[in-house]
Structures are given as structure tokens and as C-alpha cells.
Design an enzyme around this catalytic site. Sequence first.
Site, short mmCIF file in Angstrom:
data_model
loop_
_atom_site.label_atom_id
_atom_site.label_comp_id
_atom_site.label_asym_id
_atom_site.label_seq_id
_atom_site.Cartn_x
_atom_site.Cartn_y
_atom_site.Cartn_z
N HIS A 82 0.85 -1.20 0.00
CA HIS A 82 0.00 0.00 0.00
C HIS A 82 0.88 1.24 0.00
O HIS A 82 1.27 1.75 1.04
CB HIS A 82 -0.93 -0.01 1.21
CG HIS A 82 -2.13 0.86 1.02
ND1 HIS A 82 -2.13 1.94 0.17
CD2 HIS A 82 -3.38 0.80 1.55
CE1 HIS A 82 -3.32 2.51 0.20
NE2 HIS A 82 -4.10 1.84 1.03
N TYR A 116 -0.30 6.63 3.21
CA TYR A 116 0.26 5.58 4.08
C TYR A 116 1.79 5.73 4.06
O TYR A 116 2.35 6.53 3.31
CB TYR A 116 -0.18 4.20 3.60
CG TYR A 116 -1.65 3.90 3.92
CD1 TYR A 116 -2.00 2.85 4.77
CD2 TYR A 116 -2.68 4.65 3.36
CE1 TYR A 116 -3.32 2.56 5.07
CE2 TYR A 116 -4.01 4.37 3.66
CZ TYR A 116 -4.33 3.34 4.51
OH TYR A 116 -5.65 3.06 4.81
N GLY A 169 -10.65 4.20 -9.46
CA GLY A 169 -11.19 5.49 -9.08
C GLY A 169 -12.30 6.00 -9.96
O GLY A 169 -12.04 6.52 -11.04
N GLY A 192 -14.95 0.01 -6.46
CA GLY A 192 -15.10 0.03 -5.01
C GLY A 192 -16.51 0.40 -4.61
O GLY A 192 -17.34 -0.45 -4.28
C1 FMN Z 1 -15.92 2.98 2.41
C2 FMN Z 1 -14.56 3.07 1.81
C3 FMN Z 1 -13.42 2.90 2.61
C4 FMN Z 1 -12.13 2.97 2.07
N1 FMN Z 1 -11.08 2.82 2.88
C5 FMN Z 1 -9.83 2.91 2.39
C6 FMN Z 1 -8.71 2.77 3.25
O1 FMN Z 1 -8.84 2.54 4.45
N2 FMN Z 1 -7.50 2.91 2.71
C7 FMN Z 1 -7.33 3.16 1.38
O2 FMN Z 1 -6.21 3.28 0.94
N3 FMN Z 1 -8.36 3.28 0.53
C8 FMN Z 1 -9.61 3.19 1.00
N4 FMN Z 1 -10.67 3.33 0.16
C9 FMN Z 1 -10.44 3.62 -1.28
C10 FMN Z 1 -10.56 2.38 -2.15
O3 FMN Z 1 -9.45 1.52 -1.95
C11 FMN Z 1 -10.60 2.74 -3.66
O4 FMN Z 1 -9.36 3.31 -4.04
C12 FMN Z 1 -11.70 3.72 -3.94
O5 FMN Z 1 -12.91 3.20 -3.45
C13 FMN Z 1 -11.80 4.12 -5.42
O6 FMN Z 1 -12.53 3.23 -6.21
P1 FMN Z 1 -14.09 3.50 -6.53
O7 FMN Z 1 -14.23 4.90 -7.07
O8 FMN Z 1 -14.45 2.46 -7.53
O9 FMN Z 1 -14.81 3.34 -5.24
C14 FMN Z 1 -11.98 3.24 0.68
C15 FMN Z 1 -13.12 3.39 -0.11
C16 FMN Z 1 -14.38 3.34 0.43
C17 FMN Z 1 -15.56 3.52 -0.47
#
Ligand code: FMN
Length: 196
Positions: free
Chosen positions: A26, A31, A147, A169
Site C-alpha cells: 500500500h 500511508y 477510481g 469500489g
Molecule cells: C468505504 C470506503 C473505505 C475505504 N477505505 C480505504 C482505506 O482505508 N485505505 C485506502 O487506501 N483506501 C480506502 N478506500 C479507497 C478504495 O481503496 C478505492 O481506491 C476507492 O474506493 C476508489 O474506487 P471507486 O471509485 O471504484 O470506489 C476506501 C473506499 C471506500 C468507499
Amino acid sequence: MPGIVSQFQTAAENAKVAGFDGVELHGANGYLLDQFLRDGSNRRTDAYGGSIQKRARFPLEVAEAVVGVWGSQRVGYKLSPHFAGYSMSDSNPPETFSYLAEQLNRLRIGYLHVAEAIAGPMAAPAGTVRVTPILRDKFNGAMIVNGDYDAHSGHAAIARGEADLVVFGVPFLANPDLPARYRKNASLNLPEHATF
Ligand SMILES: Cc1cc2nc3c(=O)[nH]c(=O)nc-3n(C[C@H](O)[C@H](O)[C@H](O)COP(=O)(O)O)c2cc1C
């Protein structure tokens, strides 16, 4: 620093004992690896801060240690060129992340996972360069993009050769049967941010 690197190595060994298929480092979203890499956060004046070569040293030492446990093809690396949470920033994302990608080529890791959204706060800000196509060009392994993608924009990214795989996500949170819905071109439940 070697002690911190060895903690990552131990985590990689534990993942192997636990029966995982591989590990993703990560290096995104503020991070630890990201904090070392980017010049907005890394203010060190020792061998781990300053030039891009020095800022990338810790992430690359960790990657090398983890590759030593898993073999290169079972290791991926997630990065986020424009993530601005937790006061994160970098003065030249294309240069910073290109250097990292070139060095990760040397380690022959399996994939890069690029969290550069196509819209919203994780996207390249207006007037700045998108890093995904640059990394696609520099990096020799598989590319995962992440994303704000949906079925249509995901297919488009693969069709124009920018990605091998696409992450979903938020759409999954409201649609656990997302692949089936995409396959049938069915309508989607709207994400409910309050229950995330
Ligand atoms: C509820 C939620 C919690 C997330 N928690 C983290 C996290 O703790 N650490 C992290 O690096 N990314 C986190 N993400 C980001 C996801 O890894 C991902 O990069 C992000 O959802 C983008 O993809 P999407 O637009 O398809 O959702 C989180 C996303 C969501 C929706």
C-alpha cells in the site's frame, strides 16, 4: 529504517503462512510508503529524504524485501499520484511516480495499481497532467486502474490500452452482484454514503 523494512517482510511472511495468493504494497493515500515518496511530506535530510532517489529508497527497500518473500510476480504496488488527504502533496507527480515505476520494473513486480480517479477529488486536478498514461508507458508489468470507474469507462480504459484491469469500489458496496449487473447492463442501486 532496516527494522521498519523487516516489519514489512514479516507481514509478507505472515500473509504467506495465512494462505494468501500474493500481497499488494500500500504505497497510496498517505500511508507510510507514500509519505516517504512525496516531497510534500518527506522533509528528511538523511539518506531517505531529499532527491527522488532518496525519497524512493524506503518504498523500494520494502518492495525488495517483500519480493524476497513472495517472488516478484506475486507482489503488486498501489499508488495515488494526486491523493491530497492528510496534507499529502508532491511538487511533480509525473516525475516522482515515473521514477518509482522505473525502479519497480527492476524488481519485476507483477502489477501497478494506480488510484488516479477519472473524476472527483482523487483525479488529476484541472490543468495538471494525468499520471496513468505515463505510468502505462514506463511500467512493464500489468496495470490496474482505480477510481470512479463504471462498466463503460472501465471498458474504455482497457480499449485505449491504458489498463489491463479495473477496480470497482463504491459501486460494489451498493451492488454485491455488480459483475452480474454489468454483464446484463442492468440498473444499479445508488451508493448510500451514510452507511459506508
Ligand atoms: C468505504 C470506503 C473505505 C475505504 N477505505 C480505504 C482505506 O482505508 N485505505 C485506502 O487506501 N483506501 C480506502 N478506500 C479507497 C478504495 O481503496 C478505492 O481506491 C476507492 O474506493 C476508489 O474506487 P471507486 O471509485 O471504484 O470506489 C476506501 C473506499 C471506500 C468507499
